[in-house]
Design a protein around this motif. Sequence first.
Motif, PDB file in Angstrom:
ATOM      1  N   PRO A 138       0.680  -1.225   0.235  1.00  6.29           N
ATOM      2  CA  PRO A 138       0.052  -0.248  -0.499  1.00  6.29           C
ATOM      3  C   PRO A 138       0.637   0.950   0.028  1.00  6.29           C
ATOM      4  O   PRO A 138       0.703   2.377  -0.783  1.00  6.29           O
ATOM      5  N   THR A 139       2.176   1.244   1.076  1.00  4.52           N
ATOM      6  CA  THR A 139       2.963   2.491   0.520  1.00  4.52           C
ATOM      7  C   THR A 139       3.481   2.536  -0.433  1.00  4.52           C
ATOM      8  O   THR A 139       3.999   3.989  -1.043  1.00  4.52           O
ATOM      9  N   ASP A 140       3.345   1.606  -0.788  1.00  3.26           N
ATOM     10  CA  ASP A 140       4.927   1.614  -1.988  1.00  3.26           C
ATOM     11  C   ASP A 140       4.274   1.890  -3.129  1.00  3.26           C
ATOM     12  O   ASP A 140       4.591   2.815  -3.850  1.00  3.26           O
ATOM     13  N   CYS A 141       2.720   1.289  -3.417  1.00  7.90           N
ATOM     14  CA  CYS A 141       2.145   2.491  -4.328  1.00  7.90           C
ATOM     15  C   CYS A 141       1.326   3.122  -4.285  1.00  7.90           C
ATOM     16  O   CYS A 141       1.419   4.207  -5.426  1.00  7.90           O
ATOM     17  N   LEU A 142       1.160   4.812  -3.393  1.00  3.17           N
ATOM     18  CA  LEU A 142       0.896   5.071  -3.193  1.00  3.17           C
ATOM     19  C   LEU A 142       2.018   6.016  -3.274  1.00  3.17           C
ATOM     20  O   LEU A 142       2.401   7.685  -3.917  1.00  3.17           O
ATOM     21  N   ALA A 143       3.170   5.632  -3.043  1.00  4.87           N
ATOM     22  CA  ALA A 143       4.971   6.801  -3.063  1.00  4.87           C
ATOM     23  C   ALA A 143       4.820   6.655  -4.266  1.00  4.87           C
ATOM     24  O   ALA A 143       4.941   8.041  -5.408  1.00  4.87           O
ATOM     25  N   ARG A 144       4.451   5.410  -5.015  1.00  4.98           N
ATOM     26  CA  ARG A 144       4.576   6.148  -6.476  1.00  4.98           C
ATOM     27  C   ARG A 144       4.000   7.175  -7.175  1.00  4.98           C
ATOM     28  O   ARG A 144       3.789   7.606  -7.845  1.00  4.98           O
ATOM     29  N   ALA A 145       2.349   7.090  -7.006  1.00  2.50           N
ATOM     30  CA  ALA A 145       1.089   7.514  -7.224  1.00  2.50           C
ATOM     31  C   ALA A 145       1.403   8.808  -6.896  1.00  2.50           C
ATOM     32  O   ALA A 145       1.098   9.766  -7.802  1.00  2.50           O
ATOM     33  N   LEU A 146       2.425   9.347  -5.773  1.00  3.34           N
ATOM     34  CA  LEU A 146       2.600  10.793  -5.539  1.00  3.34           C
ATOM     35  C   LEU A 146       3.777  11.085  -6.012  1.00  3.34           C
ATOM     36  O   LEU A 146       3.678  12.552  -7.276  1.00  3.34           O
ATOM     37  N   SER A 147       4.581  10.056  -6.497  1.00  2.00           N
ATOM     38  CA  SER A 147       5.828  10.563  -7.220  1.00  2.00           C
ATOM     39  C   SER A 147       5.724  10.677  -8.646  1.00  2.00           C
ATOM     40  O   SER A 147       6.050  12.098  -9.368  1.00  2.00           O
ATOM     41  N   ASP A 148       4.410  10.033  -9.072  1.00  2.00           N
ATOM     42  CA  ASP A 148       3.768  10.292 -10.678  1.00  2.00           C
ATOM     43  C   ASP A 148       2.913  11.149 -10.828  1.00  2.00           C
ATOM     44  O   ASP A 148       3.142  12.377 -11.833  1.00  2.00           O
ATOM     45  N   ALA A 149       2.596  12.193  -9.582  1.00  2.00           N
ATOM     46  CA  ALA A 149       1.646  13.298  -9.682  1.00  2.00           C
ATOM     47  C   ALA A 149       2.587  14.713  -9.838  1.00  2.00           C
ATOM     48  O   ALA A 149       2.392  15.718 -10.084  1.00  2.00           O
ATOM     49  N   MET A 150       3.776  13.962  -8.916  1.00  2.00           N
ATOM     50  CA  MET A 150       4.840  15.363  -9.044  1.00  2.00           C
ATOM     51  C   MET A 150       6.681  15.198  -9.257  1.00  2.00           C
ATOM     52  O   MET A 150       6.824  14.268  -8.390  1.00  2.00           O
ATOM     53  N   PRO A 151       6.832  15.445 -10.379  1.00  2.00           N
ATOM     54  CA  PRO A 151       8.021  14.508 -10.699  1.00  2.00           C
ATOM     55  C   PRO A 151       8.854  15.557 -10.077  1.00  2.00           C
ATOM     56  O   PRO A 151       8.514  17.039  -9.728  1.00  2.00           O
ATOM     57  N   THR A 338       7.151  -0.828  -9.291  1.00  2.00           N
ATOM     58  CA  THR A 338       7.948  -0.521  -9.578  1.00  2.00           C
ATOM     59  C   THR A 338       6.958  -1.914 -10.417  1.00  2.00           C
ATOM     60  O   THR A 338       8.135  -1.859 -11.375  1.00  2.00           O
ATOM     61  N   LEU A 339       6.757  -3.084 -10.030  1.00  2.00           N
ATOM     62  CA  LEU A 339       7.109  -4.435 -10.742  1.00  2.00           C
ATOM     63  C   LEU A 339       5.663  -4.147 -11.334  1.00  2.00           C
ATOM     64  O   LEU A 339       5.364  -4.275 -12.580  1.00  2.00           O
ATOM     65  N   CYS A 340       4.858  -3.860 -11.002  1.00  2.00           N
ATOM     66  CA  CYS A 340       3.040  -4.617 -10.791  1.00  2.00           C
ATOM     67  C   CYS A 340       2.598  -2.778 -10.928  1.00  2.00           C
ATOM     68  O   CYS A 340       0.720  -3.467 -12.040  1.00  2.00           O
TER      69      CYS A 340
END
Length: 359
Positions: A138-151, A338-340
């Motif tokens: 959960p935290t990894d997916c949210l981290a990646r989504a937030l990073s994608d929202a703010m490069p 990063t995998l899924c």
Amino acid sequence: METNTNKPRIMIYGANGYTGTLLAREAVSRGYSPLLAGRNAQKLAPLAEELNLPAMAIALDDDDALANALREIDIVIHCAGPFSATAEPMMRACIATGTHYQDITGEMQVYMLGHSLHEQAKQAGIVLCPGTGFDVIPTDCLARALSDAMPGATHLTLGFDSDSRLSPGTAKTSVESLGVGGAVRRNGEIEIIGHAEKERTIDFGRGEKFAIAIPWGDVATAFYSTGIPNIEVYIPLSPRKAKQMRRLNWLRPLLRTGFIQNFLKGKIEKSVRGPSAEKRAGLKTWVWGEVRNDRRGERKVGQVTTANGYDVTVYGCLAVMDFLANYQGEGGYFTPATLCGPGLVEQLPGSSEIKISLG
């Protein structure tokens, strides 16, 4: 063993543990026939009989026996902790035999180990993906989504709020951290800090709560997933308990000793039991994240709710397993996101969509 070529050949190592048992039962309900494995044949036998599955006792320090078993396996789901001791021999055996590896660890050093073995796994054409449970999907997916929202973000803060009790394995992992302290990432490097040294107030999703920074796995994995150089992870805790945690900082050298570690883990073995299915069904988890670019004065907040941590672990492990069953990409070390992809958490039963808004 499962002979249907449309399904992967799976080994659940540590199948007799609380989470391993949940995984095995859910896998069978979906039509899989995993090989149940672990260090003790007697402890494996009742579950193998219940589910009519093959079982095998394998010591992780028996290189030949482990390699012989893994040559018949496509994917290992490793559930036997403490992973600080068990992950490396299993990872290296998977690399040697061309077997995909996933586990349910939350231990930073295991993620760092997997990352260090990236090139070896890539050459072997296999995936190393530790942390395919509540730690850290959960935290990894949210981290990646937030990073994608703010490069270009400079800071990432994550946290979660849950009423779930610890399983025996997770409780033992927590004991190991008592002698170490907390951890954050600063300017790309992991820093060890005191217990409850950092605090703030966060609305995880059900009102503002006092929270402290903890040495959660995302201090390692979120950096691999996002490249953001400054990372902290928080959980809610009462100010009184935070004060008690800070007192432990004076005892960290003592808490690291083998005698104290074994004593505390022995008490956990005797007294801690995972929750029943009925209790798990009534629990859920609120996951929160904040991403900032301090140079531009930008801030965004993300949230997602999930089922309880145990169900997230079971559903998450099997979702990653299904992904790996049809995987055609390069080998190497991966985080779940990063995998899924960051949408992985949204696919799990009991999860909401990730929502991101301006802070």
